[in-house]
Design an enzyme around this catalytic site. Structure first.
Site, mmCIF file in Angstrom:
data_model
loop_
_atom_site.group_PDB
_atom_site.id
_atom_site.type_symbol
_atom_site.label_atom_id
_atom_site.label_comp_id
_atom_site.label_asym_id
_atom_site.label_seq_id
_atom_site.Cartn_x
_atom_site.Cartn_y
_atom_site.Cartn_z
ATOM 1 N N HIS A 103 -0.371 4.091 11.693
ATOM 2 C CA HIS A 103 0.616 4.767 11.521
ATOM 3 C C HIS A 103 0.821 6.020 12.580
ATOM 4 C CE1 HIS A 103 -1.622 7.122 8.739
ATOM 5 N NE2 HIS A 103 -0.654 8.018 8.746
ATOM 6 N N GLU B 252 -2.682 15.428 10.134
ATOM 7 C CA GLU B 252 -3.654 15.309 9.333
ATOM 8 C C GLU B 252 -5.228 15.755 9.497
ATOM 9 O OE1 GLU B 252 -3.322 10.942 8.672
ATOM 10 O OE2 GLU B 252 -1.034 11.039 7.994
ATOM 11 N N HIS C 188 0.869 -1.186 -0.060
ATOM 12 C CA HIS C 188 -0.028 0.182 -0.024
ATOM 13 C C HIS C 188 1.041 1.047 0.089
ATOM 14 C CE1 HIS C 188 -3.952 1.983 1.345
ATOM 15 N NE2 HIS C 188 -2.901 2.911 1.452
ATOM 16 N N HIS D 92 -6.007 13.983 13.178
ATOM 17 C CA HIS D 92 -4.999 13.168 13.801
ATOM 18 C C HIS D 92 -3.637 13.862 13.755
ATOM 19 C CE1 HIS D 92 -7.696 9.869 12.001
ATOM 20 N NE2 HIS D 92 -7.930 9.793 13.560
ATOM 21 N N TYR E 2 -15.653 6.226 3.929
ATOM 22 C CA TYR E 2 -14.325 6.225 3.783
ATOM 23 C C TYR E 2 -13.714 4.683 4.280
ATOM 24 C CZ TYR E 2 -9.438 7.279 4.996
ATOM 25 O OH TYR E 2 -7.944 7.006 4.761
ATOM 26 N N HIS F 142 -2.877 6.454 14.575
ATOM 27 C CA HIS F 142 -4.441 6.299 14.311
ATOM 28 C C HIS F 142 -4.361 5.293 13.052
ATOM 29 C CE1 HIS F 142 -2.246 9.344 11.828
ATOM 30 N NE2 HIS F 142 -3.043 9.110 10.941
#
Length: 451
Positions: free
Chosen positions: A347, A353, A304, A377, A362, A383
């Site tokens: 992460h 963010e 990813h 975050h 989402y 998170h």
């Protein structure tokens, strides 16, 4: 998009380039446009006398010696000094600027909000702005602020410009018109607009009530990100950004011009509309962009990639590769990676963010992050997916899957984002958001194998 009539008395250029009436294509192009034939001087910027008795005036968006310089030459009915008299300080209590650290509000944490509810109160672009977070320092021109706007009524003989910032506008409900010095921009959900620092405009409601998000950029201007190995295509393409053709008003009517300067608001009373630019040329202009034209790229075998691959626009900082602001878009796309946990992984990030949901669901948060909602975050706070998203992604059949009915975005900055009093005490904060990770299970038992 539904076509809307121009404001009474406004004259717009008939000639245009491209396929969108009233707009010229290209990001950062050097445009030229005139609403009356022969109004735009040719071969020089400042003739001894301008046609139609117009005044030549330059609007600079960068220092004269910046590379590349950004500036636009305007040819207007009155010079801007005629749109400026003595200033009176006014209060817009919900519009805050950095630094704005409230000692009674804790910004350390993972936060999520339901949509700020619509209201029957008459709110204009100015009175309906609700600041959620601030970062950096408006006085030193670094950082940003994130706002929600609630607009129910048009500005009438009222105008505004920000000396502090450019504004990135992300509609979520309703349709707005920005009648600017350089022309008209109409936007609706799934579009964005950029309004440059120093540009005068009026905001009108085309279909309301209107709600959306604003990123107020104190720093260097938004630009297109370097594509690197991606190459010349994909992501946002320059041709899909649209700048308006010239349009002007010649109206003698008492008007109010409000200015945001160093985080404070002042107004001045004038006797005419300041939207009196008959012709212009240059590369410092507002524009709109259709988010459905964004071409995402992603993993086509395994793993990813970082969310930076979804960057639409970036505002650089003084640190190479580290943005003052990134505007990142998560839209419909195919997921095809093999043997891969497909949603965003867990992460902690040096960047802060702030996310907003335009419509749909989402993938990392199937519940709770609803259209019109926001989450924050902050820097170096962990998170990631909730249990439902984790279990679903860990155990699903990894055939090709299309994420549909989804469009959300992120305002990401290198600075910590501080909550305002409104965000901490008035906005519909989900007090139980942090609990969404409570039921993540310990799967480790010391024995090998996949759990």
């Amino acid at each position: 998009m539904t076509r809307h009539e121009l404001p009474k008395g406004m004259i717009r250029a008939t000639d245009t380039t491209g396929t969108h009436e009233g707009y010229m294509p290209g990001f950062g192009n050097d445009f030229e446009t005139e609403a009356l034939p022969g109004a735009l001087p040719q071969g020089m910027n400042s003739p001894q006398k301008c046609n139609y008795g117009l005044y030549g005036e330059q609007l600079s968006g960068t220092a004269f010696t910046a590379h590349p310089p950004e500036r636009t030459w305007t040819y207007r009915i009155r010079p801007s000094v005629k749109h400026s008299t003595r200033y009176t300080k006014i209060d817009l209590p919900y519009w805050k600027s950095a630094p704005n650290v409230d000692p009674d509000v804790i910004s350390l944490g993972q936060y999520r909000w339901d949509p700020v509810p619509q209201t029957e109160e008459k709110l204009t672009w100015l009175t309906g702005m609700r600041t959620m977070t601030t970062a950096g320092d408006v006085n030193t021109q670094v950082g940003m602020a994130a706002h929600v706007y609630l607009v129910t009524t048009s500005m009438v003989d009222e105008y505004f410009y920000s000396a502090d910032s450019e504004l990135l506008v992300v509609p979520q409900e309703g349709k707005l018109r920005f009648a600017t010095e350089l022309g008209i921009i109409d936007i609706e959900p799934q579009e964005i607009a950029i309004i440059p620092r120093g540009l005068v405009y009026r905001v009108e409601v085309l279909e309301g009530p209107c709600r959306g998000f604003v990123c107020e950029n104190y720093g260097q201007k938004f630009e297109m990100p370097a594509r690197g190995p991606i190459g010349a295509n994909a992501l946002a393409n320059p041709r899909d950004f649209k700048a308006p053709v010239a349009a002007f008003e010649d109206r003698e009517v008492p008007s109010t011009l409000t200015i945001k300067w160093c985080g404070q608001f002042h107004e001045t009373k004038i006797g005419q509309s300041p939207l009196d630019v008959v012709a212009w040329h240059g590369n410092y202009a507002p524009f709109k962009y259709d988010l459905t034209t964004y071409c995402p790229v992603g993993a086509i075998l395994f793993d990813h990639p970082d969310p930076s691959i979804f960057t639409v626009l970036t505002a650089p900082s003084g640190v190479p590769g580290t943005a003052n602001i990134d505007f990142v878009l998560f839209r419909e796309r195919w997921m095809v990676a093999e043997n891969t946990f497909r949603p965003p992984w867990y992460h902690k990030n040096i960047m802060s963010e702030l996310m907003g949901n335009i419509y749909g669901q989402y993938d990392a948060k199937p519940q709770g992050f609803v259209p019109g909602g926001m989450s924050l975050h902050n820097m170096m706070l962990p998170h990631g997916p909730d249990r439902e998203a984790f279990e679903g992604a860990s155990n699903s059949n990894l055939g090709p899957t299309k994420l549909e009915n989804t469009m959300s975005f992120m305002f990401e900055t290198r600075f910590p984002q501080h909550l305002t009093e409104f965000a901490g005490k008035e906005a519909p904060l989900q007090d139980d958001y942090i609990d969404c990770w409570d039921d993540l299970e310990k799967k480790f038992d010391g024995t090998p194998g996949l759990k």
